[in-house]
Write a protein that holds these residues in place. Sequence first.
Motif, short mmCIF file in Angstrom:
data_model
loop_
_atom_site.label_atom_id
_atom_site.label_comp_id
_atom_site.label_asym_id
_atom_site.label_seq_id
_atom_site.Cartn_x
_atom_site.Cartn_y
_atom_site.Cartn_z
N HIS A 94 65.11 -38.12 89.97
CA HIS A 94 66.51 -37.76 90.19
C HIS A 94 67.33 -38.27 89.01
O HIS A 94 66.79 -38.86 88.08
CB HIS A 94 67.01 -38.38 91.51
N HIS A 96 71.40 -39.89 87.58
CA HIS A 96 72.72 -40.46 87.82
C HIS A 96 73.63 -40.05 86.66
O HIS A 96 73.17 -40.00 85.51
CB HIS A 96 72.64 -41.99 87.88
N GLU A 106 73.26 -45.88 84.60
CA GLU A 106 73.37 -47.07 85.48
C GLU A 106 73.11 -48.32 84.64
O GLU A 106 73.93 -49.23 84.58
CB GLU A 106 72.36 -46.94 86.63
N HIS A 119 65.75 -41.05 86.58
CA HIS A 119 64.86 -42.04 87.22
C HIS A 119 63.63 -41.35 87.76
O HIS A 119 63.74 -40.42 88.57
CB HIS A 119 65.59 -42.74 88.36
N THR A 201 68.94 -48.68 93.22
CA THR A 201 70.36 -48.73 92.81
C THR A 201 71.25 -48.01 93.84
O THR A 201 72.43 -47.77 93.58
CB THR A 201 70.56 -48.07 91.44
ZN LIG Z 1 68.12 -43.82 90.64
#
Ligand SMILES: [Zn+2]
Length: 267
Positions: A94, A96, A106, A119, A201
């Motif tokens: 996925h 962010h 992140e 990620h 996270t």
């Molecule tokens: Zn993540």
Amino acid sequence: MSLDWGYTDDNGPSTWAEKYPLAAGARQSPVDIDTSKATSDNSLVDREIDWSYPSNCSYRIVNTGYGWRVDTYGDDTALSGGPLSEVYKLEQFHCHWGATNDEGSEHTVDGKSYAAELHLVHWNSEKYSSFKEAASQPDGLAVLGVFMEIGNADNAELEKIISLIPKIIHKGQDSQASFDLDFGSLLPESKHYWTYLGSLTTPPCNECVIWTVFKEPITISERQLEVFRSLKSVGEEDAIEPEEGKLVKNYRPPLPLGNRVLRECGP
Ligand SMILES: [Zn+2]
Ligand SMILES: Cc1ccn(O)c(=O)c1
């Protein structure tokens, strides 16, 4: 039912610890990677990090309400070496991102944010019998973090994922994702990375992740990033204004590294 956590002012990262106490732990992720604190470690060089992903291991893409996630069949995947003592299998991947290109990753590097962060989430299938069980163990998960910076050209491999996003605009929607994906193009050429012990996270923020964050970013185009930002955090049935509920950002800001060791492999 909307998620009881998210990235808005009233349910964002600063509120998570109220309902998810682990979020206030001392082994949280992400962190700011202070490159002056990174220590080299020959054991990371001796056992080069290695991965193998069949191009057809993806099977589904879903709007989780806090982003898109591609679910994968882990059986024929493998991640090993580097900071890992066992072989881990790919469970999902996925991304962010932020509302503008100067935020979105992140992890940060000496305070610098990238526009997004990919990620790839793996679990320790040698020691544990399921992803769920692994997610409750200190060495249960291994996540590869790949920074994404804006480039002029579209990322052709990412485009295979992005072309499905219009089918999952609302939370809970999913679509078959049986594309052939060259994971090599989703990972940087250089295998240089930082590694440390951290957490998920997103809530429940379990402290179960061995993090490997690559130093070299991959590129994504502004247009492609805008497609990410068109996702909605609410379901189709939630009657809201068209501009409301847009997932323009879904990154957690860095938490203190504290007394954790930050190791690096490669200059
Ligand atoms: Zn993540
Ligand atoms: C398992 C998991 C859940 C959320 N996020 O962001 C991750 O990176 C990994």
